[in-house]
Design an enzyme around this catalytic site. Sequence first.
Site, PDB file in Angstrom:
ATOM      1  N   ASP A  28       0.081  13.446  14.100  1.00 12.84           N
ATOM      2  CA  ASP A  28       0.988  12.925  15.124  1.00 12.84           C
ATOM      3  C   ASP A  28       0.181  12.530  16.360  1.00 12.84           C
ATOM      4  OD1 ASP A  28       4.320  13.371  15.663  1.00 12.84           O
ATOM      5  OD2 ASP A  28       3.025  13.001  17.394  1.00 12.84           O
ATOM      6  N   ASN A  84      13.904  15.215  12.125  1.00 11.91           N
ATOM      7  CA  ASN A  84      14.942  14.874  13.088  1.00 11.91           C
ATOM      8  C   ASN A  84      15.774  13.728  12.528  1.00 11.91           C
ATOM      9  OD1 ASN A  84      14.041  16.773  15.059  1.00 11.91           O
ATOM     10  ND2 ASN A  84      12.397  15.369  15.629  1.00 11.91           N
ATOM     11  N   GLN A  91      15.490  11.800  17.101  1.00  8.49           N
ATOM     12  CA  GLN A  91      14.690  10.949  16.208  1.00  8.49           C
ATOM     13  C   GLN A  91      14.339   9.671  16.964  1.00  8.49           C
ATOM     14  OE1 GLN A  91      16.535   9.678  12.514  1.00  8.49           O
ATOM     15  NE2 GLN A  91      14.634   8.766  11.764  1.00  8.49           N
ATOM     16  N   VAL A  93      11.673   7.422  15.666  1.00  7.00           N
ATOM     17  CA  VAL A  93      11.178   6.405  14.731  1.00  7.00           C
ATOM     18  C   VAL A  93      12.111   6.380  13.513  1.00  7.00           C
ATOM     19  CG1 VAL A  93       9.240   5.618  13.317  1.00  7.00           C
ATOM     20  CG2 VAL A  93       8.801   6.785  15.501  1.00  7.00           C
ATOM     21  N   HIS A  97      10.653  11.008   8.256  1.00  6.58           N
ATOM     22  CA  HIS A  97       9.371  11.697   8.399  1.00  6.58           C
ATOM     23  C   HIS A  97       9.603  13.185   8.568  1.00  6.58           C
ATOM     24  CE1 HIS A  97      10.676  10.232  12.380  1.00  6.58           C
ATOM     25  NE2 HIS A  97      10.138  11.328  12.897  1.00  6.58           N
ATOM     26  N   HIS A  99       7.831  16.530  10.051  1.00  8.65           N
ATOM     27  CA  HIS A  99       6.789  17.089  10.909  1.00  8.65           C
ATOM     28  C   HIS A  99       6.312  18.397  10.277  1.00  8.65           C
ATOM     29  CE1 HIS A  99       7.947  14.739  14.671  1.00  8.65           C
ATOM     30  NE2 HIS A  99       9.082  14.657  13.998  1.00  8.65           N
TER      31      HIS A  99
HETATM   32  P1  DGP Z   1      10.692  11.882  15.894  1.00  7.09           P
HETATM   33  O1  DGP Z   1      11.017  12.249  17.305  1.00  7.09           O
HETATM   34  O2  DGP Z   1      11.094  12.973  14.935  1.00  7.09           O
HETATM   35  O3  DGP Z   1      11.209  10.521  15.513  1.00  7.09           O
HETATM   36  O4  DGP Z   1       9.104  11.854  15.824  1.00  7.09           O
HETATM   37  C1  DGP Z   1       8.332  10.700  15.825  1.00  7.09           C
HETATM   38  C2  DGP Z   1       6.903  11.157  15.998  1.00  7.09           C
HETATM   39  O5  DGP Z   1       6.061  10.060  15.708  1.00  7.09           O
HETATM   40  C3  DGP Z   1       6.543  11.630  17.390  1.00  7.09           C
HETATM   41  O6  DGP Z   1       6.165  13.001  17.316  1.00  7.09           O
HETATM   42  C4  DGP Z   1       5.365  10.765  17.813  1.00  7.09           C
HETATM   43  C5  DGP Z   1       4.926  10.142  16.520  1.00  7.09           C
HETATM   44  N1  DGP Z   1       4.428   8.782  16.639  1.00  7.09           N
HETATM   45  C6  DGP Z   1       5.085   7.717  17.173  1.00  7.09           C
HETATM   46  N2  DGP Z   1       4.332   6.609  17.103  1.00  7.09           N
HETATM   47  C7  DGP Z   1       3.176   6.985  16.489  1.00  7.09           C
HETATM   48  C8  DGP Z   1       1.995   6.273  16.115  1.00  7.09           C
HETATM   49  O7  DGP Z   1       1.842   5.067  16.324  1.00  7.09           O
HETATM   50  N3  DGP Z   1       1.008   6.988  15.517  1.00  7.09           N
HETATM   51  C9  DGP Z   1       1.136   8.331  15.241  1.00  7.09           C
HETATM   52  N4  DGP Z   1       0.116   8.941  14.643  1.00  7.09           N
HETATM   53  N5  DGP Z   1       2.243   9.025  15.569  1.00  7.09           N
HETATM   54  C10 DGP Z   1       3.241   8.355  16.196  1.00  7.09           C
END
Ligand code: DGP
Length: 111
Positions: A28, A84, A91, A93, A97, A99
Site C-alpha cells: 500500500d 472496505n 472505500q 478505489v 481489494h 488489505h
Molecule cells: P480503500 O480505502 O479500502 O479503498 O483503500 C485503498 C488503498 O489503496 C489505500 O490504502 C491507498 C491505496 N492506494 C491508492 N492508490 C494507490 C497506488 O497508486 N499505489 C498503491 N500502492 N496503493 C494505492
Amino acid sequence: MTIFKKIIDHEIPADIVYEDDQCLAFRDISPQAPTHILVIPKKEITAVDALTEEDQMLVGHIFLVIQKIAKDEGLTDGFRVVTNNGQNACQTVPHLHFHLLGGRPFGWPPG
Ligand code: DGP
C-alpha cells in the site's frame, strides 16, 4: 479504469510482492502498519457487493494467497484482513481489494 487496473497492467509502478494469473499483491502506498499489502483480483470487480457465484473460486484463491504472503512476511503473531465496501466503509478505489495488515497489535472495534 481505476488506478489498480493500471497497476495490474504494469502501466504504473507498484511494489509487487506476488502475482499469478488471477491476482496481484503489492504494498500500500500509505501503509497503516509495518506490513500493509493489498491483494486484488485481476478481474475488474468493484467491491464485495458486486461478487457473483462465478467469483467463488477466485475469492477462495485470494485468501490462500493472503495466507502465503502472511507467512512470507513473517506475521506469526497475527494479522488482519480488511476489505472496505462502499462509502460508509471508506472505500476509495472501486476495485475489490483486501488489505493485509500486520507487524503491530490492532484495536477492536475498528474505527
Ligand atoms: P480503500 O480505502 O479500502 O479503498 O483503500 C485503498 C488503498 O489503496 C489505500 O490504502 C491507498 C491505496 N492506494 C491508492 N492508490 C494507490 C497506488 O497508486 N499505489 C498503491 N500502492 N496503493 C494505492
